[in-house]
Design an enzyme around this catalytic site. Sequence first.
Site, PDB file in Angstrom:
ATOM      1  N   CYS A   6     -14.212 -10.448  19.853  1.00 57.91           N
ATOM      2  CA  CYS A   6     -13.482  -9.773  19.161  1.00 57.91           C
ATOM      3  C   CYS A   6     -12.139  -9.040  19.875  1.00 57.91           C
ATOM      4  O   CYS A   6     -11.336  -8.081  19.196  1.00 57.91           O
ATOM      5  CB  CYS A   6     -14.148  -8.395  18.495  1.00 57.91           C
TER       6      CYS A   6
ATOM      7  N   TYR B  55     -26.635 -10.051  22.794  1.00 61.03           N
ATOM      8  CA  TYR B  55     -26.028  -8.903  21.946  1.00 61.03           C
ATOM      9  C   TYR B  55     -26.310  -9.479  20.316  1.00 61.03           C
ATOM     10  O   TYR B  55     -25.213  -9.605  19.504  1.00 61.03           O
ATOM     11  CB  TYR B  55     -24.407  -8.974  22.028  1.00 61.03           C
TER      12      TYR B  55
ATOM     13  N   CYS C 209       0.969  -1.251  -0.003  1.00 63.88           N
ATOM     14  CA  CYS C 209      -0.103   0.093  -0.001  1.00 63.88           C
ATOM     15  C   CYS C 209       0.817   1.229  -0.067  1.00 63.88           C
ATOM     16  O   CYS C 209       1.641   1.536   0.712  1.00 63.88           O
ATOM     17  CB  CYS C 209      -0.955  -0.171   1.252  1.00 63.88           C
TER      18      CYS C 209
ATOM     19  N   CYS D  89      -7.622   1.773  -1.594  1.00 66.12           N
ATOM     20  CA  CYS D  89      -7.361   1.179  -0.481  1.00 66.12           C
ATOM     21  C   CYS D  89      -7.344  -0.441  -0.614  1.00 66.12           C
ATOM     22  O   CYS D  89      -8.239  -0.917  -1.144  1.00 66.12           O
ATOM     23  CB  CYS D  89      -8.407   1.677   0.690  1.00 66.12           C
TER      24      CYS D  89
ATOM     25  N   GLU E 159     -31.031  -7.405  22.210  1.00 65.52           N
ATOM     26  CA  GLU E 159     -30.114  -6.153  21.851  1.00 65.52           C
ATOM     27  C   GLU E 159     -30.672  -5.060  22.403  1.00 65.52           C
ATOM     28  O   GLU E 159     -31.808  -4.950  22.406  1.00 65.52           O
ATOM     29  CB  GLU E 159     -30.015  -6.196  20.249  1.00 65.52           C
TER      30      GLU E 159
ATOM     31  N   GLN F 189     -21.093  -7.265   9.717  1.00 67.30           N
ATOM     32  CA  GLN F 189     -19.725  -7.849   9.600  1.00 67.30           C
ATOM     33  C   GLN F 189     -19.265  -7.411   8.232  1.00 67.30           C
ATOM     34  O   GLN F 189     -19.571  -7.642   7.250  1.00 67.30           O
ATOM     35  CB  GLN F 189     -19.578  -9.257   9.742  1.00 67.30           C
TER      36      GLN F 189
END
Length: 509
Positions: free
Chosen positions: A465, A369, A104, A216, A390, A340
């Site tokens: 995560c 969640y 990049c 990108c 949620e 996602q």
Amino acid sequence: MSGRRSGRRAIESRQAAGARQTSGSGEPVRNLPVATGDRVTCEITGLTHDGEGVGRVLGYTLFVQGALPGEQVQAEVFSVGKSFGRARMTALMKASPERREAPCPIYASCGGCQLQHLSYEAQLRWKRQHVVDNLVRIGKLKVAGETVAVTNRERETADGQELSDSGVIVHPTIGMSDPWRYRNKAQVPIGSSEAAGLIGGFFEEGSHRIVEMDACLIQQEANEASVRAVKEAARMLGISAYDRTTGQGLLRHVVVRHAASTGQRMIVLVTNGRDIPHESEWIEMIRQRVPGVTSIAQNVNTARSPVVFGEYTRTLWGEDVIHDEIGGLRFAISPRSFFQVNPEQTERLYWIALEYAGLTGNETVIDAYCGIGTITLFLARRARRVYGVEIVPEAIEDARRNARLNGIHNAEFAVGRAEIVLPRWQREGINPDVIVVDPPRSGCAPSLIATMITLRPSRIVYVSCNPSTLARDLRLLEDGGYRTVEVQPVDMFPHSGHVECVILIVRKD
């Protein structure tokens, strides 16, 4: 004179004088072996979760930007604290065999990726080891087949218990065959420069200066084309860019989504106010320049904060949502929906979560969640009944819509905090056999952990995560009568320091 010897002499004279250093927060720190501005030589032995090299100078830890394990570097210290300091690499004296030239052109300034200079195979190994280290050091878990050096203090939990004997299996990280062009969503901050006028790209690492970007390597090319079209049209129409210093100007962000399975594209214009000059012309120019666009929306954010979205959203043209598919399920995605960003790896992640749930068709499952119901609906095809909870009302609206869209009738959703809703469900006679949690980076709320332990499901599937908060939560579950069986890391974000995991946890009795 060598860097090591000169550094040692400076340190000795500093200690003799009882010198004080100033930390990044302005607090004085006494008798540190290095000072801001020192040039040092150090061996790099590890990586931080942000991809910085970890080295030591006379026992003092330095995080060195751009350095890799196994390398010897010269670096200039720019920040010091009581426990560690930070330094910029000024010379690479011995390179790692895993070092690569980052493809990049803006990699050094952008900050969106941290590991392009590390071979992809080494990235996958490091991410697994990062998970292992957190499980041992924070979670006090024994990992099968691993020997991780820990201090006596790390070995003890707060109540004096030793490391768990569970022997957790941590599988190799599941990577991508082609770890580029995977992101289906771009959030591009907009600003201006004297030379180019309205610009858009990414914030320079560690600053609020916008780096102009038209390409990108981790973005899908459709997103790049969409952002370019919006910027070109805005320049032609004289749309003003938001100034983060003054709070003036209109266009703050351009958010684009591309649904690879359907080809649909969504463009969201995040503006500093509701009125859009040349609104109809702008919409028409976007439609002409972006093939496949089916939704153009506006989100209004007038807050002086770094948060991207405000509370008010309206559709300017086309549909309110776009549709994408994962694992044979179709999902409606609205402008502010969480979905996602790596569809290929997301499907792998969800199939693993489904496998770990061990469903036979007779189980009651709760998905805490639950977001827009992605994992919930995966589970619903194999369970007797699923319940999703949620805290975001708009997400629950999307989840209910997605259940209808897929003809799924055994899923029920509720708005609220999981630690409050789950006990209410239990009072109503809902006793889960399996609980699935997919929390934010902060991990599960302690009250939710306590609630799950009280509900005593036979299995918990944890989608994480953040390895450090995962390890913290696993320790609480282990102390509450559960055993961590296996962990599957999944590389959702190649070339970044992030790693997702799916974890199988079972009740001991």
